[in-house]
Design a protein around this motif. Structure first.
Motif, mmCIF file in Angstrom:
data_model
loop_
_atom_site.group_PDB
_atom_site.id
_atom_site.type_symbol
_atom_site.label_atom_id
_atom_site.label_comp_id
_atom_site.label_asym_id
_atom_site.label_seq_id
_atom_site.Cartn_x
_atom_site.Cartn_y
_atom_site.Cartn_z
ATOM 1 N N THR A 137 0.829 -1.195 0.000
ATOM 2 C CA THR A 137 0.000 0.000 0.000
ATOM 3 C C THR A 137 0.866 1.248 0.000
ATOM 4 O O THR A 137 2.075 1.188 0.223
ATOM 5 C CB THR A 137 -0.939 0.016 1.232
ATOM 6 O OG1 THR A 137 -0.147 -0.016 2.421
ATOM 7 C CG2 THR A 137 -1.874 -1.183 1.210
ATOM 8 N N THR A 155 -0.535 8.868 2.799
ATOM 9 C CA THR A 155 -1.937 8.628 3.114
ATOM 10 C C THR A 155 -2.637 9.934 3.481
ATOM 11 O O THR A 155 -2.089 11.024 3.327
ATOM 12 C CB THR A 155 -2.060 7.581 4.240
ATOM 13 O OG1 THR A 155 -3.419 7.202 4.402
ATOM 14 C CG2 THR A 155 -1.508 8.120 5.559
ATOM 15 N N THR A 215 -4.062 2.275 5.678
ATOM 16 C CA THR A 215 -3.849 1.915 4.266
ATOM 17 C C THR A 215 -4.253 0.465 4.019
ATOM 18 O O THR A 215 -4.742 0.122 2.941
ATOM 19 C CB THR A 215 -2.373 2.137 3.881
ATOM 20 O OG1 THR A 215 -1.523 1.479 4.827
ATOM 21 C CG2 THR A 215 -2.041 3.614 3.846
#
Length: 810
Positions: free
Chosen positions: A529, A533, A567
């Motif tokens: 991921t 974020t 995530t």
């Protein structure tokens, strides 16, 4: 990078078919990611011909239909039933014959077939404009001028533009190929070398450039010579801003550019032709007839072409007028007050070199990712500004009229010298693995624009063209030689001699692989991921130590993740939305934090995410749902696999969006945290089923792994002895307390403790439960007697009764 086949051939002295060109480009390092046919009109009007209506008569069975005879220039006239009210004898029309596919402006494609319409056969269709995609007009059939020749293809009459479009995956250092002429240079170099010819890119047509008057002089001053090393310009008076000719619009549309007007289109055309960005100012709006290249004060307001006001940074290089008022963000975006409009009559054309680092920072700072900025930030050819300026000025004269109304202004305080690089042939052979003759090396370099300064039997010294600003090292020249020789011609030796390397700190990779293998074997899938974020996922406490991005590309990606939970939940939500409900993910990744400017840290983790069932429904019964105990078992097994045996699991208060939280500690170091994700956190991601999460600090794991040494011993010859014990304890008592109590008795012969049953009933008493536990004993020297076992069990029972007030069931 988008390249047009037709446009590229404007500069090539030979013609190459599209497929061969595709392979050639990839061979020289300009990887062709896609090759697609382009048509200015969908279908290209293929199969449509120009016809003439010879006769018309009313349809015998329909008042609104007409039966026509149409000559299409070959064979017998076609009988076509037409429903248009304006069809008449003698008209020149567009005919779709049987087998032709037409592409209407609205609706699906339609293939012509022999049809029987109200009892009369029809062999095609007389077309309206919207039926073949030319416009929205459906008032009647399209009637062409009377002098149009019958039988010619409609595509020829309407001059449909067709092309092949290449999408090239450029590496960041190849700014020299960010134009059609740059790509053409590589093609000519390849063909010259492989076909033993001397092919050169056709020169720009600038010989006819001449100054016609000096009625519109514009003075230029560069105040920031680091940000702008060269600034060239010229004035053109009496231009007419209008629509570009069809050929120019076709070329721009083919590569995805939207035509605007002839002046703007020419600057875009020259940009994609040469790689040099240009900017056209309305000369009458340049106050004081002066151009200043400078920086303005921090926070200065500036309205760009998109009519948005932006606050400038003191680091933004600006093109200003004589009053030091901004007209353009240099190399990035124009201003609303000085741009070319329909009423513009006089223009000042700019061709410059701006510092790549400054342009990149400004472009990201304001979120303006323009074609010009993309090229400036990779460095343009500083030696070509004047030549490109002349090319654009002549095109403006040709397509917009006017006169060259000033001398060429070229402010170039410190001319850049071509870098000279020495290449030893022995180094070329070592790095490429191939022996190149000296003549071949020099031929390739000359074809790419290098100047041979010196050559000998051992080496060659070449001056790199300024169109290749990435050339500084001998390895850079080796790359150029190998590209033109063809990357698919790199020789692969039959034998390779290597020296074995000793890799330091291999344990990290070993245990990472061991952990990954175990989890994959257990049915987990590895995910990767984004480390960037959304700050909205975190509270103020977490954000106080988060690493925030200065130039984030979107509002949803503005911090480096302080936790890997969010995530991972994004990945789970993505899968759940696609009906993939049973998930077991793991991820190796990093979290980031800061204690202030310059004090940044990152830690590596391995995280587990589990939701849904861990065992599918089968004929033997229903599957098993995931729970905290399954997750705890996986974590314990990972620690066991990596040789960590002294870890302690203990419940802790809820934290970090987790309920039923447990921490795994060694010597007060928290090596892992696991639990069930709270409903509040799941709601944020619209997840409606339980999710279990574990976060193992991989760096701490490595610390304790390295402290352990592997020991081997003989397998025991004696058999283990198992004894079971049932006890009644409070419902709130965790089994971990039972384990810890027994371990404190310190029985050397006790090998393992296993909980195998939990029983709850009102008969046991209020808030009570019964635990059934097995104890396995092993004496490696002798078989233990009943007396020995009973003695150890008595010690265990005494400890449980004394410390936990357990009631031993007999």
């Amino acid at each position: 990078m988008t390249i047009s086949y037709n446009w590229l051939h404007d500069y090539l002295p030979v013609t190459i078919d599209p497929e061969r060109l595709s392979k050639l480009l990839t061979s020289v390092g300009l990887e062709v990611e896609s090759l697609e046919r382009y048509e200015s009109l969908k279908g290209g009007l293929q199969g449509l011909v120009i016809g003439e209506v010879l006769a018309t008569e009313k349809h015998p069975n329909a008042d609104k239909l007409t039966v026509t005879k149409v000559n299409i220039g070959s064979g017998d006239p076609l009988q076509i039933v037409c429903g248009a009210p304006n069809v008449a004898t003698g008209q020149k029309v567009v005919v779709a014959t049987v087998g032709t596919t037409i592409y209407p402006k609205k609706g699906d494609p339609l293939t012509m077939k022999i049809a029987k319409i109200r009892g009369v056969e029809s062999y095609g269709m007389i077309c309206a404009e919207d039926e073949i995609g030319l416009s929205e007009d459906h008032a009647g059939i399209m009637v062409l001028p009377a002098d149009v020749k019958v039988g010619i293809p409609a595509a020829d009459y309407f001059k449909i533009y067709t092309d092949w479009i290449y999408e090239i995956g450029l590496t960041p250092n190849r700014m020299d190929a960010m134009s059609h002429r740059g790509v053409a240079r590589d093609v000519c170099a390849y063909l010259s070398y492989h076909d033993n010819k001397d092919l050169k890119v056709k020169a720009l047509a600038t010989d006819n450039f001449k100054v016609e008057n000096t009625s519109l002089p514009i003075a230029v001053t560069i105040e920031n010579t680091r940000g702008c090393k060269r600034y060239s310009g010229v004035s053109i008076s009496g231009v007419t801003v209008k629509e570009s000719p069809q050929w120019l619009q076709d070329k721009l549309r083919a590569i995805g550019q939207r035509p605007i007007n002839n002046i703007v289109d020419i600057t875009n055309f020259v940009l994609h032709e040469t790689g040099q960005p240009l900017h056209a100012f309305d000369a009458d709006k340049i106050t004081g007839k002066k151009v200043l290249v400078k920086n303005l004060a921090e926070g200065s307001p500036f309205v760009t072409l998109d009519e948005k006001e932006r606050k400038l940074s003191a680091e933004d290089l600006m093109i200003c007028n004589g009053n030091s008022e901004g007209m353009c963000i240099a190399g990035v975006f124009g201003g609303a007050q000085s741009g070319v409009t329909a009423s513009t009559k006089n223009i000042f054309l700019e061709s410059a070199w701006f510092n790549p680092v400054d342009i990149r920072k400004t472009s990201f700072r304001h979120g303006l990712r323009t074609d010009a900025a993309t090229r400036f930030e990779k460095n343009v050819d500083i030696s070509n500004t004047v030549n490109v300026l002349k090319r654009a000025a002549l095109l403006i004269k040709e397509l917009g009229g006017g006169e060259i109304a000033s001398d060429i202004i070229d402010v170039y305080p410190n001319p850049v010298q071509q870098p000279q690089v020495q290449l030893k042939y022995s180094f070329l052979r070592k790095l490429s693995g191939k022996s190149y003759p000296a003549d071949a090396v020099k031929k390739i370099l000359v074809s790419l624009g290098f100047d041979i300064v010196k050559d000998s039997a051992e080496d060659v010294v070449a001056a790199a063209p300024l169109s290749k600003p990435d050339i500084h090292l001998p390895a850079d020249i080796v790359e150029e030689i190998m590209r033109i020789d063809g990357l698919d011609n790199v020789e692969i030796p039959k034998a390779i001699t290597i020296s074995p390397s000793v890799e330091p700190n291999r344990s990290k990779h070993i245990y990472r692989e061991k952990t990954s293998d175990y989890l994959v074997g257990l049915g987990f899938n590895e995910i990767f991921t984004n480390s960037i974020t959304n700050a909205a996922y975190f509270d103020e406490t977490e954000l106080s130590t988060a690493v925030k991005l200065l130039n984030n590309l979107s509002a949803d990606h503005n911090i480096m993740r302080p936790s890997m939970l969010q995530t991972g939940l994004e990945a789970i939500a993505h899968n759940l939305n696609r009906k993939n409900n049973d998930l077991r993910f793991f991820e190796f990744g990093k979290t980031y934090s800061t204690q202030g400017p310059g004090k940044y840290s990152e830690r590596e983790h391995v995280c587990l995410y589990i939701t849904g069932q861990v065992q599918d429904d089968a004929w033997k019964g229903k599957g098993t749902a995931s729970d905290i105990f399954y997750l705890k078992g996986v974590v314990a097994r990972i620690l066991q696999l990596t040789g960590i045996s002294k870890a302690t699991f203990a419940p802790v208060p809820a934290e970090n969006n987790l309920a039923n939280t447990q921490q795994v500690t060694i010597n007060k170091d928290v090596i892992a945290t696991l639990g069930q994700v709270t409903a509040q956190e799941l709601k944020r991601f619209d997840i409606k089923q339980p999710v279990f999460y574990a976060d193992l600090d991989f760096e701490l794991m490595l610390k304790y792994i390295s402290a352990n040494s592997i020991k081997a011993k003989e397998l025991p010859r004696q058999l283990p002895v198992r004894r079971d014990l049932a006890m009644v304890v409070p419902k709130s008592l965790p089994f971990a307390d039972v384990e810890n109590t027994v371990k404190k008795v310190k029985l050397d012969k006790l090998q393992s403790i296993q909980l195998f049953d939990i029983f709850e009933s009102e008969k046991l008493g209020a808030d009570k439960k019964s635990l059934a536990v097995s104890f396995t004993f092993l004496d490696e020297e002798k078989t233990p007697t009943d007396k020995d076992i009973d003695g150890m069990m008595n010690k265990i029972m005494n400890a449980l009764e004394t410390n936990l007030q357990a009631e031993i069931r007999k």
